[in-house]
Scaffold this active site. Sequence first.
Site, PDB file in Angstrom:
ATOM      1  N   THR A 125      -9.345  -0.282  -8.947  1.00 49.67           N
ATOM      2  CA  THR A 125      -8.508   0.478  -9.307  1.00 49.67           C
ATOM      3  C   THR A 125      -6.790  -0.741  -9.556  1.00 49.67           C
ATOM      4  OG1 THR A 125      -7.993   1.784  -7.872  1.00 49.67           O
ATOM      5  CG2 THR A 125      -9.104   2.644 -10.105  1.00 49.67           C
ATOM      6  N   LYS A 153       2.248   4.664   3.102  1.00 55.95           N
ATOM      7  CA  LYS A 153       2.163   3.240   3.343  1.00 55.95           C
ATOM      8  C   LYS A 153       3.265   2.353   2.868  1.00 55.95           C
ATOM      9  CE  LYS A 153      -2.252   4.236   2.173  1.00 55.95           C
ATOM     10  NZ  LYS A 153      -3.709   4.226   1.543  1.00 55.95           N
ATOM     11  N   LYS A 172       0.717  -3.137  -3.620  1.00 60.70           N
ATOM     12  CA  LYS A 172      -0.735  -2.655  -3.570  1.00 60.70           C
ATOM     13  C   LYS A 172      -0.489  -1.607  -2.153  1.00 60.70           C
ATOM     14  CE  LYS A 172      -4.208  -5.700  -4.878  1.00 60.70           C
ATOM     15  NZ  LYS A 172      -4.766  -7.347  -4.520  1.00 60.70           N
ATOM     16  N   GLY A 173      -1.079  -0.007  -2.475  1.00 57.98           N
ATOM     17  CA  GLY A 173      -0.879   1.270  -0.966  1.00 57.98           C
ATOM     18  C   GLY A 173       0.572   1.178  -0.748  1.00 57.98           C
ATOM     19  N   GLU A 227      -9.383  -0.569   4.413  1.00 56.37           N
ATOM     20  CA  GLU A 227      -8.146  -0.759   3.666  1.00 56.37           C
ATOM     21  C   GLU A 227      -7.674  -2.273   3.376  1.00 56.37           C
ATOM     22  OE1 GLU A 227      -5.068  -0.117   2.204  1.00 56.37           O
ATOM     23  OE2 GLU A 227      -4.321   2.066   2.802  1.00 56.37           O
ATOM     24  N   ASP A 228      -7.301  -2.295   2.074  1.00 56.33           N
ATOM     25  CA  ASP A 228      -7.817  -3.915   1.120  1.00 56.33           C
ATOM     26  C   ASP A 228      -5.774  -3.974   1.013  1.00 56.33           C
ATOM     27  OD1 ASP A 228      -6.397  -1.430  -0.604  1.00 56.33           O
ATOM     28  OD2 ASP A 228      -6.323  -3.036  -2.213  1.00 56.33           O
ATOM     29  N   ASP A 284      -9.312   3.896   2.355  1.00 53.43           N
ATOM     30  CA  ASP A 284      -8.205   4.010   1.087  1.00 53.43           C
ATOM     31  C   ASP A 284      -9.192   4.013   0.033  1.00 53.43           C
ATOM     32  OD1 ASP A 284      -5.827   2.556   0.180  1.00 53.43           O
ATOM     33  OD2 ASP A 284      -7.019   1.079  -0.478  1.00 53.43           O
ATOM     34  N   LEU A 285      -8.583   4.366  -1.351  1.00 53.97           N
ATOM     35  CA  LEU A 285      -8.966   4.454  -2.597  1.00 53.97           C
ATOM     36  C   LEU A 285      -8.963   3.015  -3.225  1.00 53.97           C
ATOM     37  CD1 LEU A 285     -10.261   6.345  -4.664  1.00 53.97           C
ATOM     38  CD2 LEU A 285      -9.058   6.719  -5.502  1.00 53.97           C
ATOM     39  N   ASP A 286      -8.243   2.833  -3.856  1.00 52.82           N
ATOM     40  CA  ASP A 286      -7.313   1.917  -5.084  1.00 52.82           C
ATOM     41  C   ASP A 286      -8.093   0.244  -3.951  1.00 52.82           C
ATOM     42  OD1 ASP A 286      -7.031   3.231  -6.766  1.00 52.82           O
ATOM     43  OD2 ASP A 286      -4.437   3.142  -6.067  1.00 52.82           O
ATOM     44  N   SER A 302      -5.545   8.299   0.721  1.00 51.13           N
ATOM     45  CA  SER A 302      -4.692   7.022  -0.679  1.00 51.13           C
ATOM     46  C   SER A 302      -3.754   7.340  -1.343  1.00 51.13           C
ATOM     47  CB  SER A 302      -5.361   7.323  -1.379  1.00 51.13           C
ATOM     48  OG  SER A 302      -5.248   6.939  -2.773  1.00 51.13           O
ATOM     49  N   ALA A 303      -2.490   6.794  -1.949  1.00 49.29           N
ATOM     50  CA  ALA A 303      -1.034   7.451  -1.817  1.00 49.29           C
ATOM     51  C   ALA A 303      -1.275   7.703  -3.153  1.00 49.29           C
ATOM     52  CB  ALA A 303      -0.564   5.465  -1.562  1.00 49.29           C
ATOM     53  N   SER A 304      -2.659   7.737  -4.109  1.00 48.88           N
ATOM     54  CA  SER A 304      -3.069   7.742  -5.370  1.00 48.88           C
ATOM     55  C   SER A 304      -3.175   9.392  -5.686  1.00 48.88           C
ATOM     56  CB  SER A 304      -3.528   6.868  -5.804  1.00 48.88           C
ATOM     57  OG  SER A 304      -4.093   7.541  -6.939  1.00 48.88           O
TER      58      SER A 304
HETATM   59  P1  B16 Z   1      -0.568   6.503  -7.925  1.00 47.87           P
HETATM   60  P2  B16 Z   1      -4.085   3.739  -2.779  1.00 47.87           P
HETATM   61  C1  B16 Z   1      -2.222   2.924  -4.520  1.00 47.87           C
HETATM   62  O1  B16 Z   1      -3.101   3.685  -4.374  1.00 47.87           O
HETATM   63  C2  B16 Z   1      -2.465   2.004  -4.612  1.00 47.87           C
HETATM   64  O2  B16 Z   1      -2.859   0.882  -4.359  1.00 47.87           O
HETATM   65  C3  B16 Z   1      -0.863   1.717  -5.541  1.00 47.87           C
HETATM   66  O3  B16 Z   1      -0.392   0.792  -6.125  1.00 47.87           O
HETATM   67  C4  B16 Z   1      -0.674   2.903  -6.261  1.00 47.87           C
HETATM   68  O4  B16 Z   1       0.966   3.119  -6.696  1.00 47.87           O
HETATM   69  C5  B16 Z   1      -0.227   4.214  -5.190  1.00 47.87           C
HETATM   70  O5  B16 Z   1      -1.736   4.322  -4.900  1.00 47.87           O
HETATM   71  C6  B16 Z   1      -0.473   5.737  -6.091  1.00 47.87           C
HETATM   72  O6  B16 Z   1      -0.874   6.092  -7.060  1.00 47.87           O
HETATM   73  O7  B16 Z   1       0.464   6.624  -9.327  1.00 47.87           O
HETATM   74  O8  B16 Z   1      -2.106   6.769  -8.980  1.00 47.87           O
HETATM   75  O9  B16 Z   1      -0.259   8.129  -7.695  1.00 47.87           O
HETATM   76  O10 B16 Z   1      -4.211   2.232  -2.659  1.00 47.87           O
HETATM   77  O11 B16 Z   1      -3.159   4.357  -1.409  1.00 47.87           O
HETATM   78  O12 B16 Z   1      -5.456   4.145  -2.737  1.00 47.87           O
HETATM   79 MG    MG Z   2      -5.783   0.144  -1.352  1.00 47.47          MG
END
Ligand code: B16
Ligand code: MG
Length: 221
Positions: free
Chosen positions: A15, A145, A43-44, A169-170, A7-9, A114-116
């Site tokens: 972040t 997720k 988160k996630g 994951e966090d 996972d990233l964030d 990551s979801a980001s």
């Molecule tokens: P973005 P992860 C997730 O990343 C974050 O935890 C979550 O808070 C955020 O809304 C989501 O990514 C989307 O991110 O707006 O940058 O596309 O924890 O899955 O690495």
């Molecule tokens: Mg995360």
Amino acid sequence: MQAVLFDLDGIITDTAEYHYLAWKSLAGTLGIEIDREFNEQLKGVSRVDSLAKILEFGEKDKKYSSTEKETLMNEKNELYLKRIQKMTPQDLLPGIYELLQSLKSNGYKIGLSSASKNGPMILNLLKIADFFDVVANPDSIEKGKPAPDIFLKGAELLNVSSHECVGIEDANSGITAILAAEMVAIGVGSQSQLAHADLVLSSTEELNVELIEAVWQKFHK
Ligand code: B16
Ligand code: MG
């Protein structure tokens, strides 16, 4: 074990705090007050689902059209991007650089799940993009997720069975996603939030290859 999916964030870098501050500020402009406890649910969770949760919490979910919601998500992302521009390798969480190095030298594949949508840019800012064999694109999956899709996509891109992977994951939703993908799940954070993980650590500093291999040996399906 053949691969580790990160996972990233909240695992590679913190972040999570910047996401929180950006959502808090956007929600404030809509007259919705969110706090850190509420933020645990975000988160996630993808950008679109995070906005939906905030609007529902503020009982304003019927108030905005999909075009307006798009604008709100863009505004949040602008606020977030402003905050993260100054990130450098110093913003890596403790032990992550060393872990990536030793996974590589032990021949393991490494993926980002990551979801980001900002993932590739952040890996570049942190100067760790070269460690990653693949980055699963959240736009390429159907469900975010806690669904397993982003972890299954990582395994598919790496060409390994999900049973050969460990996910780190966090977020509560992220641990659920890893387990639903039938991978071994390591959580970093609070035991109460992540109790369903195969192992919970309190800091990324405790992560190392030997520990990850041992957890996989004990829990893989
Ligand atoms: P973005 P992860 C997730 O990343 C974050 O935890 C979550 O808070 C955020 O809304 C989501 O990514 C989307 O991110 O707006 O940058 O596309 O924890 O899955 O690495
Ligand atoms: Mg995360």
